[in-house]
Write an enzyme that holds these catalytic residues in place. Structure first.
Site, PDB file in Angstrom:
ATOM      1  N   PHE A 109       0.835  -1.197   0.000  1.00 26.08           N
ATOM      2  CA  PHE A 109       0.000   0.000   0.000  1.00 26.08           C
ATOM      3  C   PHE A 109       0.873   1.251   0.000  1.00 26.08           C
ATOM      4  O   PHE A 109       1.795   1.376   0.813  1.00 26.08           O
ATOM      5  CB  PHE A 109      -0.892  -0.017   1.242  1.00 26.08           C
ATOM      6  CG  PHE A 109      -1.817   1.151   1.380  1.00 26.08           C
ATOM      7  CD1 PHE A 109      -2.871   1.322   0.511  1.00 26.08           C
ATOM      8  CD2 PHE A 109      -1.633   2.079   2.398  1.00 26.08           C
ATOM      9  CE1 PHE A 109      -3.748   2.397   0.645  1.00 26.08           C
ATOM     10  CE2 PHE A 109      -2.499   3.154   2.541  1.00 26.08           C
ATOM     11  CZ  PHE A 109      -3.552   3.316   1.661  1.00 26.08           C
TER      12      PHE A 109
ATOM     13  N   SER B 222       3.653  -6.677   2.355  1.00 28.61           N
ATOM     14  CA  SER B 222       2.667  -5.922   3.134  1.00 28.61           C
ATOM     15  C   SER B 222       1.254  -6.146   2.592  1.00 28.61           C
ATOM     16  O   SER B 222       0.732  -7.262   2.657  1.00 28.61           O
ATOM     17  CB  SER B 222       3.065  -4.444   3.145  1.00 28.61           C
ATOM     18  OG  SER B 222       2.309  -3.718   4.081  1.00 28.61           O
ATOM     19  N   MET B 223       0.609  -5.130   2.016  1.00 32.29           N
ATOM     20  CA  MET B 223      -0.690  -5.334   1.384  1.00 32.29           C
ATOM     21  C   MET B 223      -0.592  -6.405   0.310  1.00 32.29           C
ATOM     22  O   MET B 223      -1.499  -7.233   0.145  1.00 32.29           O
ATOM     23  CB  MET B 223      -1.197  -4.031   0.781  1.00 32.29           C
ATOM     24  CG  MET B 223      -2.528  -4.161   0.048  1.00 32.29           C
ATOM     25  SD  MET B 223      -3.052  -2.622  -0.746  1.00 32.29           S
ATOM     26  CE  MET B 223      -2.031  -2.646  -2.241  1.00 32.29           C
TER      27      MET B 223
ATOM     28  N   ASP C 136      10.135  -3.702  12.353  1.00 33.03           N
ATOM     29  CA  ASP C 136       8.931  -3.262  11.639  1.00 33.03           C
ATOM     30  C   ASP C 136       8.105  -2.342  12.531  1.00 33.03           C
ATOM     31  O   ASP C 136       7.619  -2.757  13.588  1.00 33.03           O
ATOM     32  CB  ASP C 136       8.112  -4.484  11.231  1.00 33.03           C
ATOM     33  CG  ASP C 136       7.112  -4.175  10.128  1.00 33.03           C
ATOM     34  OD1 ASP C 136       6.626  -3.029  10.071  1.00 33.03           O
ATOM     35  OD2 ASP C 136       6.831  -5.085   9.329  1.00 33.03           O
TER      36      ASP C 136
ATOM     37  N   HIS D 168      10.078  -2.300   7.807  1.00 37.86           N
ATOM     38  CA  HIS D 168       8.947  -2.889   7.093  1.00 37.86           C
ATOM     39  C   HIS D 168       9.237  -3.088   5.608  1.00 37.86           C
ATOM     40  O   HIS D 168       8.908  -4.135   5.045  1.00 37.86           O
ATOM     41  CB  HIS D 168       7.722  -1.992   7.280  1.00 37.86           C
ATOM     42  CG  HIS D 168       6.483  -2.515   6.632  1.00 37.86           C
ATOM     43  ND1 HIS D 168       5.833  -3.648   7.065  1.00 37.86           N
ATOM     44  CD2 HIS D 168       5.767  -2.057   5.561  1.00 37.86           C
ATOM     45  CE1 HIS D 168       4.781  -3.875   6.309  1.00 37.86           C
ATOM     46  NE2 HIS D 168       4.712  -2.924   5.382  1.00 37.86           N
TER      47      HIS D 168
END
Length: 241
Positions: free
Chosen positions: A10, A76-77, A176, A206
């Site tokens: 994202f 992530s996303m 993260d 992250h």
């Protein structure tokens, strides 16, 4: 030649956020699809009005162009979307890098209520190294309503994780500040796969592929996929006495 779908996160830049991984995969002989998910790679305002189902539709379309056997890698996303692809397709392998099944920011669950009051939020602190952080290619801010879509995706994904049966690798970043370790480990625990691994890169933020261990992460993921997607050697002929 196996195919690998590579999905960014994202607000991430569709190409630069995945660092050295796509080229390492190509050098190892993989065909790589690296789509720009809707609203990304242009300006933050283009995320307005995009639904999480649009991101999934974009991922499915890119996955369909790849040769078999196929694998899917997501950051992530992208790690959430990758689980959907793996659950509903013929994927042989899934790699989830810091999958966003939860968020460290205590305001994250309040985003649906904050959106009318706070229309945008600053981009997260996703890179640990100061110099690399200054070169961060991702959006510096994002529409709050777009984050609400990410929340909805995160809430819908656990049910799909149980339907993932292919080999799976879940990667945790040791520093993260976006996705807590408990969320990454929950993702791993919920996977239906019997062959699943969890690894942690202790020096990374992250955005693992933009931070201090980017080359190590890219090499590890590539080597893992090479092993998992290697053709099964033919069985030796039966002995006839």
């Amino acid at each position: 030649m196996p195919g690998v779908l590579v999905l960014h996160g994202f607000t991430s830049h569709p190409e630069r956020t995945m660092g050295p991984l796509p080229e390492r995969l190509r050098a190892a002989g993989f065909t790589v699809a690296q789509p720009a998910l809707r609203g990304h790679g242009t300006r933050p305002e283009d995320l307005a009005g995009v639904r999480w189902e649009d991101w999934l539709e974009d991922a499915r379309a890119a996955y369909a162009t790849l040769p078999e056997p196929r694998a899917v890698v997501g950051l992530s996303m992208g790690g959430l979307l990758a689980a959907w692809i793996a659950a509903e397709g013929e994927a042989r392998a899934l790699v989830a890098l810091a999958p966003a099944l939860g968020f460290a920011n205590p305001l994250a669950p309040l985003a649906p209520y904050l959106a009318p009051l706070i229309p945008r939020f600053p981009g997260p602190d996703s890179i640990r190294d100061p110099e690399r952080k200054r070169r961060n290619p991702n959006y510096p801010y994002f529409p709050t309503r777009a984050f609400v879509e990410l929340l909805e995706l995160a809430r819908a994904t656990p049910a799909r994780l149980a339907e993932v049966w292919c080999a799976a690798l879940v990667v945790e970043a040791g520093h993260d500040r976006v996705v807590p370790a408990r969320a990454v480990r929950r993702y791993h625990a919920l996977l239906g796969s019997t062959h699943k691994e969890h690894v942690r890169f202790p020096e990374s933020g992250h955005d693992l592929l933009l931070d201090l261990e980017d080359e190590r992460v890219a090499a590890f993921v590539t080597d893992w996929l090479v092993r998992v997607l290697a053709p099964t050697p033919p069985s030796p002929p039966e002995r006839v006495d």
